[in-house]
Design a protein around this motif. Structure first.
Motif, PDB file in Angstrom:
ATOM      1  N   ARG A   7    -110.405  40.845 -26.951  1.00 41.77           N
ATOM      2  CA  ARG A   7    -111.081  40.060 -27.277  1.00 41.77           C
ATOM      3  C   ARG A   7    -112.606  40.236 -27.987  1.00 41.77           C
ATOM      4  O   ARG A   7    -113.030  40.613 -26.811  1.00 41.77           O
ATOM      5  CB  ARG A   7    -111.058  39.431 -26.075  1.00 41.77           C
ATOM      6  CG  ARG A   7    -109.175  39.077 -26.541  1.00 41.77           C
ATOM      7  CD  ARG A   7    -108.135  38.182 -26.073  1.00 41.77           C
ATOM      8  NE  ARG A   7    -106.833  37.944 -25.892  1.00 41.77           N
ATOM      9  CZ  ARG A   7    -105.999  37.056 -24.998  1.00 41.77           C
ATOM     10  NH1 ARG A   7    -107.117  36.220 -23.913  1.00 41.77           N
ATOM     11  NH2 ARG A   7    -104.693  37.191 -25.017  1.00 41.77           N
ATOM     12  N   GLY A   8    -113.691  39.118 -28.954  1.00 42.54           N
ATOM     13  CA  GLY A   8    -114.499  38.688 -28.635  1.00 42.54           C
ATOM     14  C   GLY A   8    -114.296  37.037 -28.853  1.00 42.54           C
ATOM     15  O   GLY A   8    -113.161  36.305 -28.194  1.00 42.54           O
ATOM     16  N   SER A  38    -119.707  38.811 -27.896  1.00 37.73           N
ATOM     17  CA  SER A  38    -119.437  38.890 -29.199  1.00 37.73           C
ATOM     18  C   SER A  38    -118.787  37.234 -29.495  1.00 37.73           C
ATOM     19  O   SER A  38    -117.783  37.139 -29.978  1.00 37.73           O
ATOM     20  CB  SER A  38    -118.349  40.393 -29.566  1.00 37.73           C
ATOM     21  OG  SER A  38    -119.776  40.921 -29.291  1.00 37.73           O
ATOM     22  N   GLY A  39    -120.321  37.004 -30.728  1.00 38.12           N
ATOM     23  CA  GLY A  39    -119.497  36.317 -31.573  1.00 38.12           C
ATOM     24  C   GLY A  39    -119.864  34.729 -31.269  1.00 38.12           C
ATOM     25  O   GLY A  39    -119.725  34.153 -31.820  1.00 38.12           O
ATOM     26  N   GLY A  40    -119.565  34.660 -30.104  1.00 43.59           N
ATOM     27  CA  GLY A  40    -120.013  33.501 -29.765  1.00 43.59           C
ATOM     28  C   GLY A  40    -121.131  32.196 -29.325  1.00 43.59           C
ATOM     29  O   GLY A  40    -122.684  33.134 -30.385  1.00 43.59           O
ATOM     30  N   PRO A  41    -121.407  31.098 -29.568  1.00 42.80           N
ATOM     31  CA  PRO A  41    -122.831  30.756 -30.215  1.00 42.80           C
ATOM     32  C   PRO A  41    -123.630  31.004 -28.856  1.00 42.80           C
ATOM     33  O   PRO A  41    -123.520  30.845 -27.385  1.00 42.80           O
ATOM     34  CB  PRO A  41    -122.275  29.343 -30.400  1.00 42.80           C
ATOM     35  CG  PRO A  41    -121.147  29.566 -29.357  1.00 42.80           C
ATOM     36  CD  PRO A  41    -120.628  30.279 -28.972  1.00 42.80           C
ATOM     37  N   LEU A  42    -125.423  30.937 -29.407  1.00 44.78           N
ATOM     38  CA  LEU A  42    -126.065  29.906 -28.208  1.00 44.78           C
ATOM     39  C   LEU A  42    -126.788  29.067 -28.530  1.00 44.78           C
ATOM     40  O   LEU A  42    -127.033  28.779 -29.761  1.00 44.78           O
ATOM     41  CB  LEU A  42    -127.336  31.877 -28.431  1.00 44.78           C
ATOM     42  CG  LEU A  42    -128.406  31.561 -27.394  1.00 44.78           C
ATOM     43  CD1 LEU A  42    -127.442  31.709 -26.661  1.00 44.78           C
ATOM     44  CD2 LEU A  42    -129.472  32.051 -27.943  1.00 44.78           C
ATOM     45  N   VAL A  43    -126.806  27.967 -27.483  1.00 45.28           N
ATOM     46  CA  VAL A  43    -127.394  27.088 -28.072  1.00 45.28           C
ATOM     47  C   VAL A  43    -128.020  26.262 -27.240  1.00 45.28           C
ATOM     48  O   VAL A  43    -128.538  26.398 -26.279  1.00 45.28           O
ATOM     49  CB  VAL A  43    -125.719  25.900 -27.514  1.00 45.28           C
ATOM     50  CG1 VAL A  43    -124.397  26.563 -28.821  1.00 45.28           C
ATOM     51  CG2 VAL A  43    -125.003  25.629 -26.498  1.00 45.28           C
ATOM     52  N   THR A  44    -128.499  25.021 -27.313  1.00 45.50           N
ATOM     53  CA  THR A  44    -129.329  23.773 -26.501  1.00 45.50           C
ATOM     54  C   THR A  44    -128.663  23.744 -25.842  1.00 45.50           C
ATOM     55  O   THR A  44    -127.523  23.195 -26.093  1.00 45.50           O
ATOM     56  CB  THR A  44    -130.228  23.232 -27.742  1.00 45.50           C
ATOM     57  OG1 THR A  44    -129.375  22.937 -28.591  1.00 45.50           O
ATOM     58  CG2 THR A  44    -131.546  23.929 -28.407  1.00 45.50           C
ATOM     59  N   ASN A  96    -118.560  37.923 -34.773  1.00 50.14           N
ATOM     60  CA  ASN A  96    -119.453  38.777 -35.846  1.00 50.14           C
ATOM     61  C   ASN A  96    -118.494  39.694 -36.672  1.00 50.14           C
ATOM     62  O   ASN A  96    -117.237  40.011 -35.961  1.00 50.14           O
ATOM     63  CB  ASN A  96    -119.249  40.019 -33.994  1.00 50.14           C
ATOM     64  CG  ASN A  96    -120.940  39.196 -33.309  1.00 50.14           C
ATOM     65  OD1 ASN A  96    -120.622  39.221 -32.251  1.00 50.14           O
ATOM     66  ND2 ASN A  96    -121.915  38.819 -34.098  1.00 50.14           N
ATOM     67  N   ASN A  97    -118.744  40.548 -37.158  1.00 48.84           N
ATOM     68  CA  ASN A  97    -118.441  42.106 -38.140  1.00 48.84           C
ATOM     69  C   ASN A  97    -117.516  42.604 -37.019  1.00 48.84           C
ATOM     70  O   ASN A  97    -116.074  42.786 -37.225  1.00 48.84           O
ATOM     71  CB  ASN A  97    -119.180  42.548 -38.889  1.00 48.84           C
ATOM     72  CG  ASN A  97    -117.921  43.368 -39.254  1.00 48.84           C
ATOM     73  OD1 ASN A  97    -117.836  43.151 -40.392  1.00 48.84           O
ATOM     74  ND2 ASN A  97    -118.660  44.824 -38.972  1.00 48.84           N
ATOM     75  N   HIS A  98    -117.982  43.431 -36.198  1.00 52.69           N
ATOM     76  CA  HIS A  98    -117.382  44.318 -34.932  1.00 52.69           C
ATOM     77  C   HIS A  98    -116.348  43.602 -34.530  1.00 52.69           C
ATOM     78  O   HIS A  98    -115.263  44.868 -33.923  1.00 52.69           O
ATOM     79  CB  HIS A  98    -118.363  44.783 -34.224  1.00 52.69           C
ATOM     80  CG  HIS A  98    -119.075  44.289 -33.376  1.00 52.69           C
ATOM     81  ND1 HIS A  98    -120.069  43.748 -32.915  1.00 52.69           N
ATOM     82  CD2 HIS A  98    -118.512  43.825 -32.120  1.00 52.69           C
ATOM     83  CE1 HIS A  98    -119.815  42.827 -31.961  1.00 52.69           C
ATOM     84  NE2 HIS A  98    -119.105  43.429 -30.696  1.00 52.69           N
ATOM     85  N   LYS A 131    -121.777  45.731 -27.190  1.00 53.08           N
ATOM     86  CA  LYS A 131    -120.826  46.667 -28.400  1.00 53.08           C
ATOM     87  C   LYS A 131    -121.227  48.021 -27.943  1.00 53.08           C
ATOM     88  O   LYS A 131    -121.919  48.587 -28.614  1.00 53.08           O
ATOM     89  CB  LYS A 131    -121.892  46.276 -29.758  1.00 53.08           C
ATOM     90  CG  LYS A 131    -121.234  47.176 -30.931  1.00 53.08           C
ATOM     91  CD  LYS A 131    -120.000  46.691 -31.221  1.00 53.08           C
ATOM     92  CE  LYS A 131    -119.311  47.026 -32.649  1.00 53.08           C
ATOM     93  NZ  LYS A 131    -119.884  48.697 -32.968  1.00 53.08           N
ATOM     94  N   ALA A 132    -120.348  47.903 -27.105  1.00 55.00           N
ATOM     95  CA  ALA A 132    -120.079  49.854 -25.599  1.00 55.00           C
ATOM     96  C   ALA A 132    -120.165  50.651 -27.512  1.00 55.00           C
ATOM     97  O   ALA A 132    -120.022  51.934 -27.212  1.00 55.00           O
ATOM     98  CB  ALA A 132    -119.779  49.988 -25.227  1.00 55.00           C
ATOM     99  N   THR A 133    -118.236  50.457 -28.284  1.00 55.49           N
ATOM    100  CA  THR A 133    -117.844  50.702 -29.583  1.00 55.49           C
ATOM    101  C   THR A 133    -117.454  50.542 -30.776  1.00 55.49           C
ATOM    102  O   THR A 133    -118.747  49.321 -30.755  1.00 55.49           O
ATOM    103  CB  THR A 133    -116.403  51.340 -28.760  1.00 55.49           C
ATOM    104  OG1 THR A 133    -115.729  49.836 -28.418  1.00 55.49           O
ATOM    105  CG2 THR A 133    -116.354  52.030 -27.738  1.00 55.49           C
ATOM    106  N   ALA A 134    -117.470  50.529 -30.889  1.00 56.61           N
ATOM    107  CA  ALA A 134    -117.683  49.881 -32.628  1.00 56.61           C
ATOM    108  C   ALA A 134    -116.004  48.832 -32.964  1.00 56.61           C
ATOM    109  O   ALA A 134    -116.172  48.840 -34.344  1.00 56.61           O
ATOM    110  CB  ALA A 134    -117.540  50.846 -34.140  1.00 56.61           C
ATOM    111  N   GLN A 135    -115.697  48.673 -32.104  1.00 56.00           N
ATOM    112  CA  GLN A 135    -114.144  47.878 -32.382  1.00 56.00           C
ATOM    113  C   GLN A 135    -114.271  46.920 -31.153  1.00 56.00           C
ATOM    114  O   GLN A 135    -115.056  46.832 -30.099  1.00 56.00           O
ATOM    115  CB  GLN A 135    -113.339  48.486 -32.151  1.00 56.00           C
ATOM    116  CG  GLN A 135    -113.136  49.476 -30.530  1.00 56.00           C
ATOM    117  CD  GLN A 135    -112.318  50.461 -29.964  1.00 56.00           C
ATOM    118  OE1 GLN A 135    -111.860  51.252 -31.109  1.00 56.00           O
ATOM    119  NE2 GLN A 135    -110.604  50.076 -29.990  1.00 56.00           N
ATOM    120  N   PRO A 136    -113.664  46.346 -31.369  1.00 60.54           N
ATOM    121  CA  PRO A 136    -113.607  45.466 -29.744  1.00 60.54           C
ATOM    122  C   PRO A 136    -113.884  45.421 -28.326  1.00 60.54           C
ATOM    123  O   PRO A 136    -112.553  46.529 -28.299  1.00 60.54           O
ATOM    124  CB  PRO A 136    -112.005  44.115 -30.671  1.00 60.54           C
ATOM    125  CG  PRO A 136    -111.957  44.186 -31.836  1.00 60.54           C
ATOM    126  CD  PRO A 136    -112.206  45.706 -31.927  1.00 60.54           C
TER     127      PRO A 136
END
Length: 558
Positions: free
Chosen positions: A105-106, A228-234, A120-122, A44-49
């Motif tokens: 893109r995220g 950003s916004g992707g899942p962390l899964v088992t 993510n919101n951002h 999240k280097a900036t507040a946009q995608p």
């Protein structure tokens, strides 16, 4: 006795008598780093995608239908419920500036077969529209935003269509050492990626310059911009958290599913949570200027209705200075302590027009804060061509301004270009001891120093003076009612950065100049400032407004 000669002579005499010491004045501590993040997050280097736009080039294998028992249950099937999101719109970046028709893109993931997905919101807030690729598809689908949370950095979207594969939530206790996988589409690449790691810390600090989460999961499954916004899964494909940050040290961070689920349930019902509708980022110059930079604004949101625009900096909220520690913590604490419909006062710095604006979320729209030009225009001469040379070029107003600093680069303000003579000497006492920084600007410094027939400004900032004077003391010491026909009184002074007092004098000298003297301090009272402006015309008072909108301490005072 000429006004500036008198005020400085009196001040230096007092200093020489030892009423103020210049020794052992502590400097302010360095601004702390955002909690829990060693370096600025690359995610999240900036507040946009953040990821670049790349068109998908290959079709994935046909999606397998979801089993009647529910969510996918194998790691290899996580791809089927993972999505790539492209947010297109116009954003204002604090470093790059205006970015028109930008596509970033995220990632995200589907949590319901009806197409409800989390990101993510951002990634999405402020976008004109979204494109979504499901499971690496080559053809994008449309989606709409249901709800966002700025402070939790979460958003829920609804993808067109039905019958999607989806992910379920991990229900067991999240422990250090748990094997996890970061899924998504980093770097704008249409190719799905999966990286492996472990949970390295169960409860890391969630404070950052774009969100404020009570705690997050720290893990070492590598993520990059676009994750950003992707899942962390088992290994069973169950969601442990929502990836939202990473840094150059190899640390990655995900919003814990226990934090995420309770927010997501509200978002999917169409409600925004701890949000006024901005894609924001905490910014600070390391000195006196800090706030929440607005990269974009959601149409129809409370921020939009108040008049907040992309490129604004929200400096104050409910009278509290924001982002002084480089994080969104104070901003989000205020939002969490209020209902979404409560009225919240805000002060905004608008760089495009160099205006300080005040208004209310869920209340009155932004408007320019106090103006000396509007308040005291009757106390000076009208601005007319060739009026004593006070307005350059025979015009009725100053058309251009320039930024000026002292010789050490510690203080700054903007003055008319016609005030072309600028002096930035050290501020010293009669014995040559350095007490602070100063700037003097005028069309003619010799005339300004001695008489009242030219406009100009004197700006002094000192850590040493604050040890012996408060704002009233300083103004009392420098009273000039004996050389002006009228002392109008003392008033409270407040801007988004400083508070204090100001005195107004009119009818000073043969030319009837108006003199405004402001003594002000920052919230921590680390230093005190004197700003003294001599005005003869309405244009000079407009210049005073510009000076008071722009003066600040931007570096270490000598």
């Amino acid at each position: 006795m000429p006004i500036y000669t008198k005020r400085l002579r009196v001040l230096l005499v007092v200093l020489a008598l030892g009423l103020v010491t210049a020794c052992n004045i502590p400097t302010s501590p360095e601004t702390p780093e955002p909690g829990g993040v060693v370096d600025a997050p690359t995610e999240k280097a900036t507040a946009q995608p953040t990821a670049e736009s790349t068109d998908p080039s290959t079709d994935p294998e046909p999606s397998e239908p979801v089993a009647s028992s529910g969510a996918v249950s194998r790691l290899e099937d996580v791809k089927l419920a993972s999505i790539q999101i492209e947010a297109q719109g116009t954003f204002v970046d604090p470093e790059v500036g205006l970015q028109m028709n930008t596509a970033g893109r995220g990632s995200g993931f589907i949590i319901d077969p009806s197409g409800i997905a989390v990101t993510n919101n951002h990634v999405v807030t402020g976008a004109a529209f979204l494109k979504v690729w499901v499971g690496g598809e080559s053809t994008p689908r449309n989606a709409k935003i249901l709800g966002v949370s700025e402070c939790s950095d979460l958003a829920v979207i609804d993808i067109d269509g039905e019958g999607y594969p989806y992910l379920g939530w991990y229900q067991r206790e999240i422990k250090t050492g748990l094997e996890v996988y970061a899924a998504g589409f980093p770097l704008g690449d249409p190719e799905y990626t999966l990286t492996r790691g472990i949970v390295s810390k169960e409860r890391a600090s969630g404070e950052s310059d774009w969100a404020s989460v009570d705690y997050v999961i720290e893990h070492d499954a590598r993520i990059n911009p676009g994750n950003s916004g992707g899942p962390l899964v088992t290994q069973d494909g169950q969601v442990v958290g929502v990836n939202y940050a990473g840094n150059q040290a190899g640390q990655s961070f995900a919003i814990d599913r226990r934090e995420a689920q309770q927010v997501i349930e509200q978002l999917r019902q169409g409600n925004d949570v701890t949000s006024i509708g901005v894609n924001g980022q905490a910014v600070s110059d390391g000195g006196s200027l800090s706030g929440v930079w607005v990269a974009s604004v959601k149409s129809g949101s409370p921020a939009d209705r108040t008049g907040i625009k992309a490129g604004d900096i929200i400096i104050h909220m409910e009278g509290l200075s924001l982002a002084t520690d480089g994080t969104m913590a104070d901003y989000c604490d205020i939002l969490r302590s209020r209902h979404s419909t409560d009225v919240i006062s805000v002060t905004v710095l608008r760089f495009d027009s160099d205006e300080m604006l005040e208004g209310q979320i869920n209340g009155r729209e932004l408007e320019q804060s106090f103006s000396f030009a509007q308040q005291f225009e009757e106390n000076v001469q009208p601005s007319e061509p060739d009026n004593g040379g006070n307005v350059g070029g025979g015009t009725t107003t100053y058309s251009q301004y320039q930024g000026v600093t002292d010789d050490t680069g510690a203080i700054y303000m903007e003055v008319p270009t016609e005030w072309r003579e600028v002096r930035g000497d050290l501020f010293t006492d009669n014995e040559g001891n350095v007490l602070g920084a100063s700037i003097t600007a005028a069309p003619d410094l010799d005339e300004f120093d001695q008489w009242y027939d030219v406009p100009g400004v004197l700006f002094i900032a000192s850590r040493q003076l604050v040890a012996g004077f408060d704002e009233d003391d300083l103004l009392d010491l420098l009273m000039i009612d004996d050389v002006c026909s009228s002392y109008e009184g003392r008033y409270d002074y407040e801007d988004p950065l400083y508070t204090g007092k100001y005195d107004l004098y009119i009818g000073c000298g043969a030319d009837g100049a108006a003199i405004i003297q402001v003594a002000a301090v920052p919230a921590d009272r680390d230093f005190i400032m004197l700003v003294s402006i001599q005005a003869l015309t309405e244009a000079d008072l407009e210049a005073a407004d510009r000076i008071f909108d722009t003066f600040f301490v931007m570096g270490d005072l000598p």
